[in-house]
Design an enzyme around this catalytic site. Structure first.
Site, short mmCIF file in Angstrom:
data_model
loop_
_atom_site.label_atom_id
_atom_site.label_comp_id
_atom_site.label_asym_id
_atom_site.label_seq_id
_atom_site.Cartn_x
_atom_site.Cartn_y
_atom_site.Cartn_z
N GLU A 1 0.32 -0.86 -0.11
CA GLU A 1 0.10 0.42 0.05
C GLU A 1 1.03 1.07 0.07
OE1 GLU A 1 -3.21 -0.50 -0.54
OE2 GLU A 1 -3.76 -2.17 0.05
N CYS B 1 -7.68 -1.82 8.54
CA CYS B 1 -5.82 -2.01 8.03
C CYS B 1 -5.40 -0.67 8.32
CB CYS B 1 -5.76 -2.59 7.05
SG CYS B 1 -6.54 -4.66 7.02
N HIS C 1 -0.96 -5.82 1.48
CA HIS C 1 -2.29 -6.63 1.78
C HIS C 1 -1.68 -7.83 1.07
CE1 HIS C 1 -5.23 -3.76 2.96
NE2 HIS C 1 -5.85 -4.29 3.50
N1 PCA Z 1 -8.12 -6.75 5.89
C1 PCA Z 1 -8.39 -6.18 6.90
C2 PCA Z 1 -8.80 -6.11 9.21
C3 PCA Z 1 -7.76 -6.69 9.09
C4 PCA Z 1 -7.86 -7.51 7.81
O1 PCA Z 1 -7.37 -8.69 7.78
C5 PCA Z 1 -8.74 -4.40 6.46
O2 PCA Z 1 -8.87 -4.41 4.86
O3 PCA Z 1 -8.77 -3.90 6.54
#
Ligand code: PCA
Length: 244
Positions: free
Chosen positions: A100, A163, A192
Site C-alpha cells: 500500500e 487495516c 494486503h
Molecule cells: N483485513 C482487514 C482488517 C483485518 C484484515 O486482515 C482490512 O483490510 O481492513
C-alpha cells in the site's frame, strides 16, 4: 542486524482464518538481504566484505479492533524498537500481493470490528492530515518484485477499515519520530494479501494464491525494502561526512 516487526491480524467477518496470519507465520525468523549497490559505491562491502545484511523478524498478530490494534502495534514497537515495520492484512477479492502507498484519515467500517465498534465517516485522528504516504520506496520495491516474477501490484487504497487505521497510525507515529542521531531509521508499510489456497473456507467465487507463493512474495518485498533502507542510510552518511 536489522529488526523487522511483521504484524498480521486475527480472523474477521465471515472468515475463520486470516490469510495474513498464515503468511506471517510462514515468514522466516531471520535471514539475509542483498545490499543494493549504492550510487557512490557500497562502503559496507569494503568494511565487511559482504554484500548481504542480516535481519531478524519479530511477529505479532493484532486484534481486528480499531483501537486495540493500534495500541498493540505501538506497544510492540516500544518493546522491539524495529527499523522496519510491515503490517500485513487480508484483502479478500484481490488477486495479488498489494503493497500500500497511501493511508487515509478515515474510518468508514462496512462491518463492525471484532469488538462491535463500527465507525462511520469518522477521522482516524481528529488533528491529523488527510493522508500519509508510506516512507518505503514502495513503487520501486513493487516493481522489483514484479520484475523478479512475483505476483505483486502497487495499491493506492488500504480501504477504510481496521487495516487502513493501523497503517495511518503507523505512518503518523513515523511522521512524529524525529530523525536525529539518537533515533534509528524507521520505515513502515502495509501489505494486503489475497486469500490463500490453504486457508479454510475461502469463498468459492474469490481469487486465491498458493500460500508459499504469497510468503515468498512478502519475503522478497521485505528483503528488497531492507536493501534499499541500507542504501539510503549510506547516502545520508555521505552528507554527514561532508559536513552538510
Ligand atoms: N483485513 C482487514 C482488517 C483485518 C484484515 O486482515 C482490512 O483490510 O481492513
Amino acid at each position: 542486524m536489522r529488526t523487522v516487526l511483521v504484524t498480521a491480524f486475527e480472523p474477521f467477518g465471515r472468515d475463520t482464518e486470516n490469510a495474513a496470519a498464515l503468511v506471517c507465520a510462514g515468514l522466516p525468523d531471520q535471514g539475509r538481504f542483498p545490499k543494493r549497490p549504492a550510487a557512490k559505491g557500497n562502503r559496507a562491502d569494503e568494511e565487511t566484505g559482504s554484500r548481504e545484511g542480516e535481519y531478524r523478524v519479530v511477529k505479532r498478530v493484532l486484534p481486528v479492533e480499531f483501537r486495540a490494534a493500534v495500541e498493540e502495534l505501538f506497544s510492540a514497537m516500544d518493546e522491539i524498537a524495529p527499523e522496519l515495520v510491515l503490517c500485513l492484512g487480508q484483502a479478500g477479492g484481490r488477486r495479488q500481493v498489494t503493497p500500500e502507498r497511501v493511508a487515509v484519515n478515515l474510518m468508514d467500517a462496512p462491518i463492525p470490528d471484532n469488538g462491535g465498534f463500527q465507525p462511520v465517516e469518522e477521522p482516524v485522528s481528529a488533528a491529523g492530515p488527510t493522508a500519509y504516504f508510506t516512507n518505503v520506496p514502495v513503487k520501486a520495491v513493487t516493481e522489483a518484485a514484479k520484475t523478479a516474477g512475483y505476483p505483486a501490484e502497487l495499491s493506492h487504497t488500504a480501504g477504510t477499515y481496521v487495516c487502513n487505521c493501523v497503517f495511518y497510525m503507523l505512518l503518523n507515529r513515523i511522521a512524529f519520530t524525529p530523525a536525529n542521531e539518537a533515533t534509528k531509521p524507521l520505515w513502515g508499510d502495509f501489505i494486503h494479501v489475497p486469500y490463500v489456497q490453504e486457508q479454510k473456507n475461502v469463498p468459492q467465487d474469490k481469487p486465491s494464491l498458493p500460500l508459499g507463493q504469497v510468503v515468498d512474495t512478502v519475503r522478497f518485498l521485505m528483503e528488497e525494502t531492507l536493501g534499499r533502507m541500507e542504501e539510503t542510510m549510506w547516502e545520508e552518511k555521505e552528507y554527514e561526512d561532508f559536513g552538510m
